[in-house]
Write a protein that holds these residues in place. Structure first.
Motif, PDB file in Angstrom:
ATOM      1  N   HIS A  23       0.842  -1.195   0.000  1.00  0.00           N
ATOM      2  CA  HIS A  23       0.000   0.000   0.000  1.00  0.00           C
ATOM      3  C   HIS A  23       0.876   1.243   0.000  1.00  0.00           C
ATOM      4  CE1 HIS A  23      -4.164  -1.526   1.499  1.00  0.00           C
ATOM      5  NE2 HIS A  23      -3.696  -2.226   0.485  1.00  0.00           N
ATOM      6  N   ASP A  24       0.588   2.114  -0.936  1.00  0.00           N
ATOM      7  CA  ASP A  24       1.158   3.450  -0.966  1.00  0.00           C
ATOM      8  C   ASP A  24       0.123   4.347  -1.635  1.00  0.00           C
ATOM      9  OD1 ASP A  24       1.431   3.155  -3.764  1.00  0.00           O
ATOM     10  OD2 ASP A  24       3.583   2.841  -3.682  1.00  0.00           O
ATOM     11  N   PHE A  25       0.480   5.586  -1.916  1.00  0.00           N
ATOM     12  CA  PHE A  25      -0.510   6.504  -2.463  1.00  0.00           C
ATOM     13  C   PHE A  25      -0.972   6.102  -3.863  1.00  0.00           C
ATOM     14  CE2 PHE A  25       3.204   8.129  -4.474  1.00  0.00           C
ATOM     15  CZ  PHE A  25       2.770   8.789  -5.608  1.00  0.00           C
ATOM     16  N   PRO A  36       5.442   3.815   2.251  1.00  0.00           N
ATOM     17  CA  PRO A  36       4.642   2.624   1.940  1.00  0.00           C
ATOM     18  C   PRO A  36       4.593   1.627   3.096  1.00  0.00           C
ATOM     19  CG  PRO A  36       6.732   2.556   0.780  1.00  0.00           C
ATOM     20  CD  PRO A  36       6.688   3.860   1.500  1.00  0.00           C
ATOM     21  N   LYS A  37       3.616   0.741   3.002  1.00  0.00           N
ATOM     22  CA  LYS A  37       3.447  -0.327   3.984  1.00  0.00           C
ATOM     23  C   LYS A  37       3.145  -1.628   3.237  1.00  0.00           C
ATOM     24  CE  LYS A  37       1.225   2.756   7.353  1.00  0.00           C
ATOM     25  NZ  LYS A  37       2.198   2.728   8.414  1.00  0.00           N
ATOM     26  N   VAL A  61       3.629  -3.734   8.054  1.00  0.00           N
ATOM     27  CA  VAL A  61       5.047  -3.474   8.295  1.00  0.00           C
ATOM     28  C   VAL A  61       5.376  -2.248   7.456  1.00  0.00           C
ATOM     29  CG1 VAL A  61       7.400  -4.319   7.963  1.00  0.00           C
ATOM     30  CG2 VAL A  61       5.609  -5.900   8.679  1.00  0.00           C
ATOM     31  N   ASP A  62       5.965  -1.224   8.080  1.00  0.00           N
ATOM     32  CA  ASP A  62       6.360  -0.023   7.349  1.00  0.00           C
ATOM     33  C   ASP A  62       7.583  -0.310   6.484  1.00  0.00           C
ATOM     34  OD1 ASP A  62       4.432   1.662   8.524  1.00  0.00           O
ATOM     35  OD2 ASP A  62       5.716   2.022  10.261  1.00  0.00           O
ATOM     36  N   LEU A  63       7.625   0.302   5.322  1.00  0.00           N
ATOM     37  CA  LEU A  63       8.824   0.261   4.481  1.00  0.00           C
ATOM     38  C   LEU A  63       9.454   1.645   4.531  1.00  0.00           C
ATOM     39  CD1 LEU A  63       7.718  -1.604   1.226  1.00  0.00           C
ATOM     40  CD2 LEU A  63       9.016  -2.480   3.151  1.00  0.00           C
ATOM     41  N   PHE A 138      22.292   9.246   4.388  1.00  0.00           N
ATOM     42  CA  PHE A 138      20.928   8.838   4.070  1.00  0.00           C
ATOM     43  C   PHE A 138      20.078   8.996   5.317  1.00  0.00           C
ATOM     44  CE2 PHE A 138      23.549   6.270   1.223  1.00  0.00           C
ATOM     45  CZ  PHE A 138      22.960   6.555   0.004  1.00  0.00           C
ATOM     46  N   LEU A 139      18.818   9.232   5.098  1.00  0.00           N
ATOM     47  CA  LEU A 139      17.859   9.236   6.188  1.00  0.00           C
ATOM     48  C   LEU A 139      17.064   7.950   6.046  1.00  0.00           C
ATOM     49  CD1 LEU A 139      16.687  10.923   8.507  1.00  0.00           C
ATOM     50  CD2 LEU A 139      15.003  11.765   6.885  1.00  0.00           C
ATOM     51  N   ILE A 140      17.016   7.169   7.107  1.00  0.00           N
ATOM     52  CA  ILE A 140      16.324   5.894   7.012  1.00  0.00           C
ATOM     53  C   ILE A 140      14.978   5.945   7.718  1.00  0.00           C
ATOM     54  CG2 ILE A 140      17.282   4.780   9.064  1.00  0.00           C
ATOM     55  CD1 ILE A 140      17.752   2.306   7.200  1.00  0.00           C
ATOM     56  N   GLU A 141      14.822   6.810   8.717  1.00  0.00           N
ATOM     57  CA  GLU A 141      13.553   6.938   9.439  1.00  0.00           C
ATOM     58  C   GLU A 141      12.918   8.243   8.994  1.00  0.00           C
ATOM     59  OE1 GLU A 141      10.907   7.407  10.859  1.00  0.00           O
ATOM     60  OE2 GLU A 141      10.837   6.832  12.922  1.00  0.00           O
ATOM     61  N   PRO A 142      11.859   8.179   8.227  1.00  0.00           N
ATOM     62  CA  PRO A 142      11.340   9.386   7.588  1.00  0.00           C
ATOM     63  C   PRO A 142      10.725  10.419   8.516  1.00  0.00           C
ATOM     64  CG  PRO A 142       9.898   7.529   7.189  1.00  0.00           C
ATOM     65  CD  PRO A 142      11.104   6.987   7.876  1.00  0.00           C
TER      66      PRO A 142
END
Length: 176
Positions: A23-25, A36-37, A61-63, A138-142
């Motif tokens: 699932h994403d937009f 996304p999840k 589960v979050d991606l 990089f940013l891994i946790e949005p």
């Protein structure tokens, strides 16, 4: 990496993934999240924060996709602020108004009338899915916006192996 997420999307489009769905937009109408999840289609989940919204997912589960940040600290800060504003627009747009009143409710109502949420989500995903350059962070946790939470790109130039659920899984280098 951006091309990795495109591969995940393709897997969910072309293969039987059982009870799992991406699932994403793009794939779920009214999707209120900024990343996304992977959801379990055999479950139903409606989060209180978004109960006014039409979106119904499942246990998930979050991606968290890697978001490459420029090496230049000033440009990095500007890009982080822009991304933060986009996050706020999405969250505000889908926010449950039941327990909101006064100026905050007025602001959210104005946001719902003026923001094209799909366009904002597309801009975020463009940043998540573009090919990486040679930046060092990089940013891994949005949802976290601070220098100490940045992951160095060198951690992804190799892999370590760690036990997980009875299997040995590849993980980035120097993981704490």
């Amino acid at each position: 990496k951006g091309e990795d997420y495109a591969r995940v999307v393709k897997i969910f489009e072309e293969q039987d993934t059982g009870n799992l769905a991406l699932h994403d937009f793009n794939t779920a109408e009214g999707y209120p999240y900024i990343f996304p999840k992977i959801i379990d289609k055999s479950t139903k989940l409606k989060e209180k924060e978004y109960e006014d919204n039409e979106y119904v997912g499942g246990v998930y589960v979050d991606l968290f996709l890697l978001f490459e940040l420029p090496n230049n600290k000033l440009i990095r800060r500007i890009k982080e602020k822009i991304r933060y504003i986009r996050y706020a627009k999405i969250r505000g747009y889908y926010k449950n108004l039941k327990n909101t009143s006064g100026l905050k409710a007025l602001f959210v109502k104005l946001l719902k009338k003026t923001v094209n949420c799909k366009r904002v989500q597309k801009k975020l995903y463009k940043g998540y899915t573009k090919p990486f350059k040679n930046n060092k962070r990089f940013l891994i946790e949005p949802n976290v916006f601070c220098e100490k939470n940045l992951i160095k790109s060198e951690y992804f130039k190799g892999k370590d192996i760690a036990p997980f659920e009875g299997c040995n899984m590849p993980i980035p280098l120097n993981v704490d």
